[in-house]
Design an enzyme around this catalytic site. Structure first.
Site, mmCIF file in Angstrom:
data_model
loop_
_atom_site.group_PDB
_atom_site.id
_atom_site.type_symbol
_atom_site.label_atom_id
_atom_site.label_comp_id
_atom_site.label_asym_id
_atom_site.label_seq_id
_atom_site.Cartn_x
_atom_site.Cartn_y
_atom_site.Cartn_z
ATOM 1 N N THR A 52 -5.082 -27.732 12.270
ATOM 2 C CA THR A 52 -4.574 -28.865 11.109
ATOM 3 C C THR A 52 -3.120 -28.836 10.863
ATOM 4 O O THR A 52 -2.372 -27.983 11.087
ATOM 5 C CB THR A 52 -5.379 -28.703 9.908
ATOM 6 O OG1 THR A 52 -4.968 -27.333 9.429
ATOM 7 C CG2 THR A 52 -6.941 -28.654 9.897
ATOM 8 N N LYS B 255 -19.219 -14.464 6.563
ATOM 9 C CA LYS B 255 -20.525 -14.226 6.209
ATOM 10 C C LYS B 255 -21.297 -14.312 7.409
ATOM 11 O O LYS B 255 -22.455 -13.399 7.636
ATOM 12 C CB LYS B 255 -21.263 -15.469 5.196
ATOM 13 C CG LYS B 255 -22.887 -15.782 5.159
ATOM 14 C CD LYS B 255 -23.124 -16.725 4.429
ATOM 15 C CE LYS B 255 -24.704 -16.625 4.247
ATOM 16 N NZ LYS B 255 -25.193 -17.710 3.198
ATOM 17 N N HIS C 291 0.815 21.757 -12.406
ATOM 18 C CA HIS C 291 -0.292 21.548 -13.045
ATOM 19 C C HIS C 291 0.018 20.258 -13.969
ATOM 20 O O HIS C 291 -0.353 20.234 -15.055
ATOM 21 C CB HIS C 291 -0.856 22.388 -14.055
ATOM 22 C CG HIS C 291 -1.564 23.636 -12.910
ATOM 23 N ND1 HIS C 291 -2.203 23.484 -11.787
ATOM 24 C CD2 HIS C 291 -1.232 24.781 -13.156
ATOM 25 C CE1 HIS C 291 -2.550 24.610 -11.472
ATOM 26 N NE2 HIS C 291 -1.898 25.517 -11.848
#
Length: 516
Positions: free
Chosen positions: A34, A135, A277
């Site tokens: 397109t 899909k 820590h």
């Protein structure tokens, strides 16, 4: 694996599109496209069929409607061996590959475009095609990222088609891409609906991208991975050498780098922060990284063992040698590493060496709780520095003392609360962290200082107000000469009176800096 006989390519980001189309055409595929993508492909010398020629229907409404047609979506969604009869009855020829990326909505908004222009940059046909192809990934290859052209091309060259595993992985990526796209639009509309004033929208979707799997989490029986918040930037961290980073390494390195960046941004010189820590155990600013490291390490050498060390400046050969000669270190992090330091570091191949931006910031911070996530604005150090200090005692701090107070206050924001920091001359001399009682943190910082550089003449920072005067009394006994704290306690008059009794200066910031 079905050969690619028909491919639809319609992209906003045209990187690599012409070359990919040329490759597919050379394999015998019909290229459908397109607008600007079709022109680009045609100009590159590859034959292309416009979508309107396939559908028999022109693009209308300034291009808003062009691909939303049964001859396109039917061609993408058709199940091979199931929908063949219906497809034949309606003249639908299957499309085997869809390469689509979307209108640059986020980029348009970031550039400051108005609402109507932003709306015009919401892609409709693109997400529909991506979702349809994803899909139907059993038969269709979907590409949402130009970086995947090379992977698809390599598989076609090797197998004559794209493997099922790759098609499924690309489908997952396409769904993630459209989800991210919709999230950004939803967040934009939510903010716009509130006049741009809704700081935290009623519904918030976080898009996370996995950067790497980790060996394990906080403990060996916990699985873990590092994800980055999509659209939230990246720290740009690159590991130059060493064993893979652990979960705890990353947490400690993040704390160390943020603290070093904040300290290093306050003036000239080098800042060094040692974290153990998840809390600093030593920090210093000096004229060079070697001196800053030595001062930071001297705060608490026992705790520094096996720590993470961050530099605000490039890691020099001299600094690398100083660290490796003095202690065992898990991670060294700096904005860059000097070339002559690399061979020195290579001699300790297990040491993890990172380069990362010293100025990387995060606008918001996330914490997990059972069944949810807490989100808050990041603590704004720049705003804190601009807020100024209010002297509340008879004694007033001189310029050197104010500099020490600001330094201690900056470090305290990165120490686990209740946080107490003793500092002197641009270096920490004792740190108390993570205690349930604030006065216990004061005593802990005092013990650390007494075992190391000493607290005499130092200043003290507290990340929150003092509920009682006992902490001030303990600090005075340790030799503290000035205190910085937010203020705001009902017992502020009692605390100020205690400071006056000891001849100490005290300043209020008006802002708390907890780090839980």
């Amino acid at each position: 694996m079905t050969p690619i006989r028909r491919a639809l390519i319609s992209v906003s980001d045209k990187t690599g599109a012409a070359g990919f189309a040329q490759f597919l055409a050379a394999q015998g595929a019909q290229i459908i496209s397109t607008g600007g993508t079709a022109r680009l492909i045609k100009e590159s010398g590859t034959g292309v069929t416009e979508v309107s020629a396939c559908t028999g229907f022109p693009e209308i409404m300034d291009g808003r409607v062009k691909t939303l047609h049964p001859l396109i979506h039917g061609a993408i969604l058709a199940r091979r061996g199931v929908d063949d009869e219906a497809a034949a009855a309606h003249g639908i020829r299957a499309i085997d590959l869809v390469a689509v990326n979307l209108y640059p909505f986020a980029e348009t908004v970031a550039a400051g475009a108005g609402f109507s222009i932003a709306v015009d940059n919401i892609d409709i046909g693109g997400p529909a095609m991506l979702r349809a192809a994803a899909k139907n990934h059993d038969a269709v290859t979907v590409i949402a990222d130009p970086a995947d052209y090379a992977t698809v091309q390599a598989e076609i060259q090797k197998h004559g088609g794209v493997t099922p595993a790759t098609r499924r992985a690309l489908a997952a990526k396409a769904f993630a891409h459209t989800a991210q796209y919709d999230r950004r639009i939803a967040d934009y509309f939510s903010a716009a609906d509130k006049g741009g004033g809704e700081h935290f929208p009623a519904a918030l979707t976080l898009q996370l991208r996995k950067k790497t799997d980790l060996r394990y989490g906080e403990n060996p029986h916990q699985r873990a991975a590092l994800y980055r918040v999509d659209g939230g930037g990246d720290d740009g961290a690159v590991q130059l050498q060493g064993k893979p980073l652990s979960f705890n390494n990353i947490v400690d390195a993040d704390c160390a780098m943020r603290c070093a960046a904040e300290l290093g941004g306050e003036g000239e010189g080098a800042a060094v922060v040692i974290v153990k820590h998840a809390t600093p155990c030593g920090a210093a600013v000096a004229g060079n990284a070697v001196d800053a490291y030595a001062a930071a390490h001297a705060t608490d050498p026992d705790s520094a063992f096996g720590g993470v060390i961050a530099f605000s400046t490039a890691l020099s050969k001299a600094a690398a040698e100083a660290v490796l000669a003095r202690q065992f270190v898990e991670v060294l992090a700096a904005p860059a590493v000097d070339e002559d330091a690399i061979p020195v570091l290579a001699g300790k191949s297990n040491v993890r060496v990172l380069t990362a931006s010293a100025t990387a910031t995060t606008a918001r911070r996330l914490s997990t709780v059972t069944g949810g996530i807490l989100i808050q604005d990041a603590d704004n150090a720049a705003a804190m520095q601009a807020a100024g200090l209010k002297a509340v005692t008879t004694a007033r701090p001189d310029a050197a003392t104010v500099a020490d107070l600001r330094f201690a206050w900056t470090v305290a924001a990165h120490v686990k609360s209740n946080a107490i920091v003793y500092a002197r001359g641009g270096r920490t001399v004792g740190i108390g962290a993570g205690q349930m009682s604030r006065v216990d943190s004061v005593h802990l910082a005092g013990r650390k200082a007494a075992a190391g550089p000493g607290a005499a003449g130092a200043v003290m920072a507290s990340d929150a107000f003092f509920p009682f005067r006992d902490a001030v009394d303990a600090a005075a006994a340790a030799g503290i000469r000035a205190i910085i704290q937010p203020g705001g306690s009902l017992r502020d008059p009692e605390v100020i009176a205690a400071a006056n009794e000891h001849g100490m200066a005290m300043v209020f910031t008006g802002r708390r800096r907890f780090r839980h």
